[in-house]
Design a protein around this motif. Structure first.
Motif, PDB file in Angstrom:
ATOM      1  N   TRP A  95       0.692  -1.707   0.231  1.00 26.87           N
ATOM      2  CA  TRP A  95       0.038   0.356  -0.121  1.00 26.87           C
ATOM      3  C   TRP A  95       1.088   1.504  -0.336  1.00 26.87           C
ATOM      4  N   ASN A  96       1.734   1.292   0.757  1.00 23.82           N
ATOM      5  CA  ASN A  96       3.157   2.560   0.365  1.00 23.82           C
ATOM      6  C   ASN A  96       3.288   2.778   0.038  1.00 23.82           C
ATOM      7  N   GLU A  97       3.481   0.973  -1.247  1.00 26.99           N
ATOM      8  CA  GLU A  97       4.369   1.713  -2.299  1.00 26.99           C
ATOM      9  C   GLU A  97       3.141   1.984  -3.079  1.00 26.99           C
ATOM     10  N   GLY A  98       2.955   2.241  -3.112  1.00 27.34           N
ATOM     11  CA  GLY A  98       1.781   2.168  -4.215  1.00 27.34           C
ATOM     12  C   GLY A  98       1.348   1.287  -5.017  1.00 27.34           C
ATOM     13  N   LYS A  99       1.624  -0.126  -4.723  1.00 31.34           N
ATOM     14  CA  LYS A  99       1.094  -1.121  -5.607  1.00 31.34           C
ATOM     15  C   LYS A  99       0.424  -2.049  -4.729  1.00 31.34           C
ATOM     16  N   GLY A 100      -0.804  -1.446  -4.538  1.00 33.08           N
ATOM     17  CA  GLY A 100      -1.917  -2.501  -3.281  1.00 33.08           C
ATOM     18  C   GLY A 100      -2.465  -3.502  -4.905  1.00 33.08           C
ATOM     19  N   LEU A 101      -2.552  -2.867  -5.832  1.00 32.27           N
ATOM     20  CA  LEU A 101      -3.440  -3.878  -7.168  1.00 32.27           C
ATOM     21  C   LEU A 101      -2.777  -5.176  -6.743  1.00 32.27           C
ATOM     22  N   GLU A 102      -1.359  -5.126  -6.297  1.00 32.92           N
ATOM     23  CA  GLU A 102      -1.075  -6.816  -6.496  1.00 32.92           C
ATOM     24  C   GLU A 102      -1.333  -7.537  -5.942  1.00 32.92           C
ATOM     25  N   LEU A 103      -2.044  -7.180  -4.800  1.00 33.26           N
ATOM     26  CA  LEU A 103      -2.950  -7.987  -3.514  1.00 33.26           C
ATOM     27  C   LEU A 103      -4.337  -8.721  -4.482  1.00 33.26           C
ATOM     28  N   ILE A 104      -4.566  -8.061  -5.478  1.00 32.37           N
ATOM     29  CA  ILE A 104      -5.897  -8.356  -5.919  1.00 32.37           C
ATOM     30  C   ILE A 104      -6.232  -9.473  -6.591  1.00 32.37           C
ATOM     31  N   ASP A 105      -7.131 -11.147  -6.103  1.00 31.06           N
ATOM     32  CA  ASP A 105      -7.376 -12.302  -6.451  1.00 31.06           C
ATOM     33  C   ASP A 105      -7.692 -11.308  -8.049  1.00 31.06           C
ATOM     34  N   PRO A 106      -6.354 -12.556  -8.793  1.00 31.29           N
ATOM     35  CA  PRO A 106      -6.474 -12.331 -10.428  1.00 31.29           C
ATOM     36  C   PRO A 106      -7.647 -13.449 -10.511  1.00 31.29           C
ATOM     37  N   MET A 107      -8.178 -14.434 -10.024  1.00 28.97           N
ATOM     38  CA  MET A 107     -10.202 -14.157 -10.373  1.00 28.97           C
ATOM     39  C   MET A 107     -11.120 -13.016 -10.233  1.00 28.97           C
TER      40      MET A 107
ATOM     41  N   VAL B 185     -10.276 -10.390 -10.473  1.00 26.64           N
ATOM     42  CA  VAL B 185     -10.071  -9.097 -11.547  1.00 26.64           C
ATOM     43  C   VAL B 185     -11.437  -8.237 -12.402  1.00 26.64           C
ATOM     44  N   ASP B 186     -11.942  -9.202 -13.251  1.00 23.96           N
ATOM     45  CA  ASP B 186     -12.861  -8.831 -13.862  1.00 23.96           C
ATOM     46  C   ASP B 186     -14.030  -7.837 -12.991  1.00 23.96           C
ATOM     47  N   SER B 187     -14.397  -9.177 -11.883  1.00 25.09           N
ATOM     48  CA  SER B 187     -14.925  -8.377 -11.207  1.00 25.09           C
ATOM     49  C   SER B 187     -15.495  -7.529 -10.241  1.00 25.09           C
ATOM     50  N   CYS B 188     -13.756  -7.033  -9.692  1.00 25.07           N
ATOM     51  CA  CYS B 188     -14.148  -5.707  -8.830  1.00 25.07           C
ATOM     52  C   CYS B 188     -12.937  -4.186  -9.496  1.00 25.07           C
ATOM     53  N   PRO B 189     -13.393  -3.597 -10.061  1.00 21.59           N
ATOM     54  CA  PRO B 189     -12.614  -3.277 -10.248  1.00 21.59           C
ATOM     55  C   PRO B 189     -11.448  -2.685  -9.403  1.00 21.59           C
ATOM     56  N   GLY B 190     -10.246  -2.040  -9.612  1.00 24.10           N
ATOM     57  CA  GLY B 190      -8.964  -1.388  -9.100  1.00 24.10           C
ATOM     58  C   GLY B 190      -9.075  -0.856  -8.156  1.00 24.10           C
ATOM     59  N   ASP B 191     -10.232   0.640  -8.221  1.00 18.71           N
ATOM     60  CA  ASP B 191     -10.144   1.730  -7.119  1.00 18.71           C
ATOM     61  C   ASP B 191     -11.085   1.229  -6.248  1.00 18.71           C
ATOM     62  N   GLU B 192     -12.168   0.316  -6.571  1.00 16.75           N
ATOM     63  CA  GLU B 192     -12.694  -0.360  -5.579  1.00 16.75           C
ATOM     64  C   GLU B 192     -12.387  -1.447  -5.105  1.00 16.75           C
ATOM     65  N   PHE B 193     -11.216  -2.238  -5.238  1.00 18.13           N
ATOM     66  CA  PHE B 193     -11.000  -2.830  -4.484  1.00 18.13           C
ATOM     67  C   PHE B 193      -9.527  -1.844  -3.923  1.00 18.13           C
ATOM     68  N   LEU B 194      -9.029  -0.771  -3.956  1.00 19.76           N
ATOM     69  CA  LEU B 194      -7.820   0.176  -2.930  1.00 19.76           C
ATOM     70  C   LEU B 194      -9.196   0.081  -2.311  1.00 19.76           C
ATOM     71  N   ARG B 195     -10.181   1.411  -2.992  1.00 22.86           N
ATOM     72  CA  ARG B 195     -10.835   1.570  -1.457  1.00 22.86           C
ATOM     73  C   ARG B 195     -11.208   0.552  -0.848  1.00 22.86           C
ATOM     74  N   TYR B 196     -11.389  -0.838  -0.580  1.00 21.93           N
ATOM     75  CA  TYR B 196     -12.238  -1.481   0.038  1.00 21.93           C
ATOM     76  C   TYR B 196     -10.820  -1.770   1.287  1.00 21.93           C
ATOM     77  N   MET B 197      -9.213  -2.558   0.485  1.00 17.59           N
ATOM     78  CA  MET B 197      -8.245  -2.310   0.942  1.00 17.59           C
ATOM     79  C   MET B 197      -7.743  -1.097   2.284  1.00 17.59           C
ATOM     80  N   HIS B 198      -8.084  -0.646   1.403  1.00 17.98           N
ATOM     81  CA  HIS B 198      -8.236   1.492   2.386  1.00 17.98           C
ATOM     82  C   HIS B 198      -8.782   1.187   3.637  1.00 17.98           C
ATOM     83  N   ILE B 199      -9.570   0.885   4.018  1.00 20.73           N
ATOM     84  CA  ILE B 199     -11.060   0.593   5.245  1.00 20.73           C
ATOM     85  C   ILE B 199     -10.304  -0.107   5.626  1.00 20.73           C
TER      86      ILE B 199
END
Length: 98
Positions: free
Chosen positions: A7-19, A21-35
């Motif tokens: 997160w601190n390196e700006g690489k939070g999207l590396e944690l998203i499950d590849p399965m 990716v199509d059902s959860c947009p990156g910005d939404e995933f990052l928001r959930y991760m932030h929370i």
């Protein structure tokens, strides 16, 4: 903790499950991760209340604070290791004897 570090390196999207990716947009995933990171802050006073978390999840325009580093990471361990006398044998609990 691998999350928060990415997160601190700006690489939070590396944690998203590849399965996912199509059902959860990156910005939404990052928001959930932030929370989620806000919910594991060391000082309980810095953590959001459940009602605040619900509001943050429902309201995309809600401003989120900057998460601090979490207090600890359990990591991985093997209860069969010789140095692991106090480890859980069922891998479900971890107790600290005071």
């Amino acid at each position: 903790m691998q999350a928060w570090h990415l997160w601190n390196e700006g690489k939070g999207l590396e944690l998203i499950d590849p399965m996912s990716v199509d059902s959860c947009p990156g910005d939404e995933f990052l928001r959930y991760m932030h929370i989620g990171l806000l919910c594991v802050q060391e000082d309980a006073y810095d953590r959001p209340t459940m009602s605040s978390v619900v509001l943050m999840l429902k309201n995309e325009s809600a401003t989120l604070g900057q998460p601090e580093r979490p207090p600890f990471s359990l990591g991985r361990f093997n209860a069969n290791e010789p140095d692991c006398q106090d480890c859980s044998l069922n891998f479900l609990t971890l107790s600290d004897i005071v």
